[in-house]
Scaffold this active site. Structure first.
Site, PDB file in Angstrom:
ATOM      1  N   LYS A 102     -43.216  10.786 -77.151  1.00 54.07           N
ATOM      2  CA  LYS A 102     -42.474   9.811 -78.041  1.00 54.07           C
ATOM      3  C   LYS A 102     -42.359  10.398 -79.253  1.00 54.07           C
ATOM      4  O   LYS A 102     -43.344  11.078 -79.854  1.00 54.07           O
ATOM      5  CB  LYS A 102     -43.284   8.543 -78.116  1.00 54.07           C
ATOM      6  N   SER A 125     -41.414   0.003 -77.942  1.00 54.42           N
ATOM      7  CA  SER A 125     -40.813   0.977 -78.965  1.00 54.42           C
ATOM      8  C   SER A 125     -40.776   2.355 -78.258  1.00 54.42           C
ATOM      9  O   SER A 125     -39.983   2.878 -78.541  1.00 54.42           O
ATOM     10  CB  SER A 125     -41.657   1.113 -80.128  1.00 54.42           C
ATOM     11  N   SER A 160     -45.537  -2.044 -76.807  1.00 58.93           N
ATOM     12  CA  SER A 160     -44.687  -0.886 -76.628  1.00 58.93           C
ATOM     13  C   SER A 160     -44.973   0.029 -75.616  1.00 58.93           C
ATOM     14  O   SER A 160     -44.264   0.914 -75.256  1.00 58.93           O
ATOM     15  CB  SER A 160     -44.444  -0.262 -78.031  1.00 58.93           C
TER      16      SER A 160
END
Lengths: 418, 418
Positions: free
Chosen positions: B66, B135, B159
């Protein structure tokens, strides 16, 4: 030395100017920085301009930042050749806060390598043949040398309280987590705590109050005599005769001035917790500095390389047990604090050792860092060889103001004595 | 989708090659990345070379990271235009770990802006008109699209678990603090937790076990039926009819397969803790992103700017009260877990909403993130409109293996059903 509280008052009253404050700093730096080596980077003009345009409680004040905290407009190398010349993309959160509150960042200060053992070049302003302590070497020495009235340091073992003690200034390590750590190069995430240095307790409290937005200011306060527990941990015998005498002097003065003073032997869980500190620190450091170990191994000092290699061998179960020990000790400590207000204990084994090969020992600080409780070095006493001998006030978790008030009260007594 | 466990076995046995694994990934990426937009940066060749030379439990495996985690050899922009094109000086600790364990970092994946609300371009592989969740949008979508077998995400609200639910994969958020966060762009230091995505529970567990060095692997395990508590929090009514049905289906299947299933209403302290989550998150984010707010205000999304501005107005006392509420709720939860093994609860209010304007709601995740307890999205059930409907297994603090075993056991039942 410059008092942040006094300068802030004068700037606000218009009886001094920001320019004059920076000129005073510049004169001290010009005179002694070549000997002291507090800075890794100086930014006086830039800081003055920022401070002249500053608004907020730190308005106009020069503030120095330990070089393990990121600054977007100044190089940040963490005391390591790996990061020499690097300028970060952002300010550390606490640096952004300081700027917002009106301070001017006067420069970056020497840290030991990644705030661990390997010393930088900084010398003790009281005697340049002695260490200023570490890892926040430059931030502490620069206060003592009158280079700036406020500075930021960090403590993983004893890196705020010990250099404050060696340099004869106030160093305040707040309750764990009270000042934001983003942009700090982490060594051990369960331990690293940002602290503030100032000439006296009221100055360190003033800076930390502004940065935390908490009611920690004690300037102008007239605290009542606290109930003090003199703590003899299993390490008491490691303190020098002079340091034991300093603690006893402080206790005797406090008693004379109306404080109730008890002597407390810590239960065995605290020597377990003392040992747990190293397990937690080394396990976490091996992870936190994994990139540096894997990719820049030859650029690490031997002491750090060996520590990280050993940290990698600690099984997660041992780490979990160490964390559990810490948790139990914290609960136990909260219970003990029902019997008294604050703890009085050495800030370091003695005065600053001679030589620059080591920044001294953190054995009198590690337990309190692990407990996450507020700690203050109270300056005022001196050793036979004319070096400062600090004593440490430790307070209950989250009771930073109470801790600072007790430290202020004691400081008043020691300064009269000294 | 690619199973990390299966690929690791085949690579070790020599029945497949690292090159073949990367060719499979490359083919899937070539086919669908233009639609899915999982990546911010691809590094397939570089990753394959590293993986071919890798040693350790992740040997040869492609792993996506990420883009709120630093990578020294790839741009890292945190989903913000402020940091566009920036390449960090060091790998995040967890990235350094992954490399050391033999993985090849196949690329960086789309995160919402600073892992908060403002979505990136990623689409849901099950239906590109729907959000993949956030997210950790790219890390979850890329697993579902077969781009890579393992990826890293982070969870502050929901997330990891939510995008895993929306994308029909396993997402594992370990106990708070188990994976090192250095080099993660922090949003809220009390909440941010690194998690792992994989095709199924055994895959996510496999990746997390390697990174943590803990005995979390569950591949090949034959867990016993757990005692499951179906938790109806005060938010139960916020779940869609389909999601409530999914939880009931899971509970009924578990009961049939021999699990004891109880229904538990959470005491009021937990709705207080749910509210405390936002106070803690916003207070900390305002500090953690202070530099960005002060210096790059116009480059922030409106939702983030308003959140940070509001966070700045939260008095420290309110934050302390919120932390105290969280502490009490954690103690209370530890007590509840004496009565059952794991909690079964929705992973999200329903299946992935249509549109890319929002990544959906984290209301079914925030409490558990604040509690610091391990959470797993268990895939297997589907909505009427052919989108995945994940259910969440939540376990006791520090009992990650137990939690993963229960999730694995349930997953087996749901997959048979689905």
């Amino acid at each position: 030395m410059l008092s942040a509280v006094k300068l802030a008052r004068e700037i606000e009253a218009g009886t001094t100017s920001v320019r004059a404050v920076f000129e005073t700093c510049a004169a001290a730096i010009a005179e002694r920085e070549e000997t002291i080596s507090a800075f890794t980077h100086q930014a006086l003009d830039q800081a003055r301009k920022a401070a002249e345009n500053g608004h907020g409680p730190l308005m106009g004040l020069p503030l120095a930042v330990k070089d393990n905290l990121d600054t977007a407009d100044m190089p940040t190398a963490y005391g390591s050749q790996i990061y020499e010349g690097r300028t970060p993309a952002a300010d550390a959160a606490v640096v952004a806060l300081a700027r917002r509150l009106g301070a001017g960042i006067i420069g970056k200060t020497v840290t030991t390598e990644f705030a661990f053992f390997e010393p930088g070049p900084t010398r003790n302003p009281w005697n340049p043949l002695h260490t200023p302590g570490g890892s926040s070497s430059g931030s502490a020495a620069g206060i003592a040398a009158g280079f700036f009235p406020l500075s930021l340091g960090t403590q993983t073992g004893g890196s705020v309280v010990r250099p404050a003690s060696f340099c004869g200034i106030a160093g305040f390590k707040p309750t764990f987590g009270r000042l934001p750590r983003e942009g700090l190069k982490i060594f051990s995430w369960s331990l690293d705590t940002i602290g503030v240095f100032g000439k006296g307790v009221e100055d360190a409290a003033f800076g930390a109050a502004a940065l935390s937005g908490r009611n920690w200011r004690v300037d102008g306060a007239s605290p009542a005599a606290p109930h003090i527990a003199v703590v003899h941990s299993h390490l008491w015998k490691e303190a020098s005769g002079e340091m034991r005498q300093a603690v006893e002097t402080a206790a005797r003065l406090a008693e004379k001035a109306g404080a109730k003073v008890s002597t407390v032997e810590l239960p065995g869980i605290f020597s377990d917790a003392f040992a747990a500190h190293q397990v937690i620190q080394d396990y976490e450091a091996a992870l936190a500095l994994g990139f540096e170990f894997d990719r820049h191994n030859v650029s690490l000092s031997q002491v750090l390389r060996e520590t990280l290699a050993a940290g990698r061998e600690i099984p997660p179960d041992n780490y979990d047990i160490a964390q559990d020990t810490a948790r139990k000790a914290r609960q136990n400590l909260a219970g003990l604090f029902k019997e008294f207000d604050v703890i009085l204990t050495p800030s370091a084994p003695g005065a600053a050792p001679s030589g620059l090969g080591s920044t001294g020992s953190s054995i009198f600080n590690r337990l309190w860092t692990l407990m996450g409780v507020p700690c203050v070095n109270v300056p005022g006493l001196m050793s036979a060889n004319h070096l400062p001998l600090g004593v440490q006030i430790v307070g209950p978790y989250g009771e930073d103001r109470k801790t600072l008030l007790a430290a202020l009260w004691l400081e008043g007594l020691l300064r009269k004595q000294g």
